[in-house]
Design a protein around this motif. Structure first.
Motif, mmCIF file in Angstrom:
data_model
loop_
_atom_site.group_PDB
_atom_site.id
_atom_site.type_symbol
_atom_site.label_atom_id
_atom_site.label_comp_id
_atom_site.label_asym_id
_atom_site.label_seq_id
_atom_site.Cartn_x
_atom_site.Cartn_y
_atom_site.Cartn_z
ATOM 1 N N PRO A 108 0.663 -0.979 0.013
ATOM 2 C CA PRO A 108 0.048 0.200 0.112
ATOM 3 C C PRO A 108 1.009 1.103 -0.012
ATOM 4 C CG PRO A 108 -0.802 -1.710 1.416
ATOM 5 C CD PRO A 108 0.129 -2.182 1.024
ATOM 6 N N GLY A 109 1.936 1.225 0.823
ATOM 7 C CA GLY A 109 2.729 2.046 0.314
ATOM 8 C C GLY A 109 3.018 2.970 1.653
ATOM 9 N N LEU A 140 -4.468 -7.357 -5.350
ATOM 10 C CA LEU A 140 -4.683 -7.524 -3.878
ATOM 11 C C LEU A 140 -3.554 -6.534 -2.851
ATOM 12 C CD1 LEU A 140 -3.669 -10.939 -4.177
ATOM 13 C CD2 LEU A 140 -5.565 -10.084 -4.409
ATOM 14 N N LEU A 141 -4.356 -5.994 -1.923
ATOM 15 C CA LEU A 141 -3.010 -5.254 -0.962
ATOM 16 C C LEU A 141 -2.307 -5.947 -0.392
ATOM 17 C CD1 LEU A 141 -6.498 -2.977 0.059
ATOM 18 C CD2 LEU A 141 -4.534 -2.029 -1.054
ATOM 19 N N PHE A 155 -5.973 -5.017 10.227
ATOM 20 C CA PHE A 155 -6.876 -5.249 9.085
ATOM 21 C C PHE A 155 -7.673 -4.320 9.051
ATOM 22 C CE2 PHE A 155 -6.097 -9.502 11.254
ATOM 23 C CZ PHE A 155 -4.848 -10.013 10.512
ATOM 24 N N GLU A 156 -7.644 -2.884 9.703
ATOM 25 C CA GLU A 156 -8.840 -1.670 10.426
ATOM 26 C C GLU A 156 -8.159 -1.063 8.956
ATOM 27 O OE1 GLU A 156 -9.071 -3.162 14.175
ATOM 28 O OE2 GLU A 156 -7.684 -3.286 12.624
ATOM 29 N N GLU A 157 -7.315 -0.813 8.725
ATOM 30 C CA GLU A 157 -6.309 -0.012 7.581
ATOM 31 C C GLU A 157 -6.824 -0.155 6.452
ATOM 32 O OE1 GLU A 157 -2.615 2.271 10.052
ATOM 33 O OE2 GLU A 157 -2.253 1.266 8.421
ATOM 34 N N LEU A 158 -5.987 -1.890 6.190
ATOM 35 C CA LEU A 158 -6.479 -2.249 4.993
ATOM 36 C C LEU A 158 -7.830 -2.115 4.684
ATOM 37 C CD1 LEU A 158 -4.886 -5.633 4.981
ATOM 38 C CD2 LEU A 158 -4.348 -3.257 3.425
ATOM 39 N N GLY A 172 -8.802 -7.205 -3.965
ATOM 40 C CA GLY A 172 -8.273 -8.333 -2.597
ATOM 41 C C GLY A 172 -7.378 -8.342 -1.696
ATOM 42 N N VAL A 173 -6.888 -9.213 -0.492
ATOM 43 C CA VAL A 173 -6.060 -9.107 -0.199
ATOM 44 C C VAL A 173 -4.961 -10.311 0.023
ATOM 45 C CG1 VAL A 173 -5.146 -8.881 2.507
ATOM 46 C CG2 VAL A 173 -6.827 -7.362 1.550
#
Length: 277
Positions: A108-109, A140-141, A155-158, A172-173
């Motif tokens: 994500p960075g 996917l992140l 998980f909350e940030e994603l 997705g992840v």
């Protein structure tokens, strides 16, 4: 059947990488779309990608995973860096259509001090700019260890990013076992609890792939240093539980351990022995 592969170089071409995967008894693989520390990408040969597609079909490969370069940072404070991220991902997603219906993973960075909320907004803007209904690739992140100002450490940030993406069916992840261990999730002693948390916050239906790595550091270290399977703080027992877990065992697993090809072959053999058919 265990779906497992490792990170391989496409410098010799796509069919060659498929054959290399077969030689080490892998049935999937991960590759960088371009120089991981730069921007140069090898020209696509449609005949080569078609040959790989045939090889994958004949050998019942799982979906393969392309990895964006580390230089891609969609939430950088620098506008030039964000523009570079858009250009690279846009090109990568076009190139991925030569190998349709596969996976594309990116970090994500790092927000660089702007704050996670600003960084998350910038990532959402990039994804909404680039994702198209006609694309077949699922983006996917990756779960991150949380070093420095990384976004995606929880998980909350994603979830915030996923909530902002319009084409939710294209995102997705990818869960990295080293990263979530280093981020503070107890996958050694409470894997069920971690997966329950992931399911409640993100949804297990959004989990498409796993980077299977041991870690040189302890839980919550925020260091992100991969170790060979069974030689780190996570350990073989916990990793065996991961590949056999009823909520994970159907997913493709990708090794990113510090190995050469013979080392990957040994790890794949080890994990196939540990997998309960």
């Amino acid at each position: 059947m265990l779906k497992i592969g490792c990170h391989l170089s496409i410098s010799k071409g796509f069919k060659a990488i498929g054959n290399e995967a077969l030689k080490i008894h892998a049935n999937t693989f991960q590759f960088f779309t371009r120089n991981p520390r730069g921007s140069k990408a090898k020209e696509i040969d449609p005949n080569d990608t078609e040959a790989l597609r045939m090889l994958m079909k004949e050998n019942q490969f799982a979906r393969i995973l392309a990895h964006a370069p580390y230089t891609l940072n969609p939430c950088s404070p620098e506008e030039k860096t964000r523009e570079f991220a858009i250009q690279v991902m846009a090109d990568d997603l076009v190139r991925m259509e030569y190998l349709p219906n596969n996976l594309y993973n990116f970090h994500p960075g790092s927000h660089g001090g702007q704050g996670a909320e600003v960084g998350i907004h910038q990532i959402i803007v990039q994804l909404n700019t680039l994702l198209k209904p006609e694309q077949t690739t699922t983006v996917l992140l990756e779960t991150m260890a949380g070093k420095g100002t990384e976004v995606g450490r929880t998980f909350e940030e994603l979830r915030q990013i996923l909530d902002g993406v319009i084409l939710s069916e294209r995102i997705g992840v990818c869960m990295d076992t080293c990263h979530i261990n280093d981020a503070g999730y107890d996958i050694i002693n409470d894997l069920d609890g971690v997966l329950d948390s992931f399911d409640k916050i993100i949804g297990l239906e959004r989990l498409y792939a796993i980077h299977l790595n041991d870690s040189l550091n302890s839980k919550g270290s925020h260091k992100d240093r991969h170790a060979k399977i069974g030689e780190g703080s996570i350990g073989l027992k916990a990793i065996t539980q991961i590949i056999n877990h009823p909520k994970l065992r159907h997913l493709p697993f990708f090794l990113e351990t510090p190995n050469d090809i013979s080392g990957y072959a040994q790890e794949i053999a080890l994990l196939r022995d540990a997998y309960k058919e």
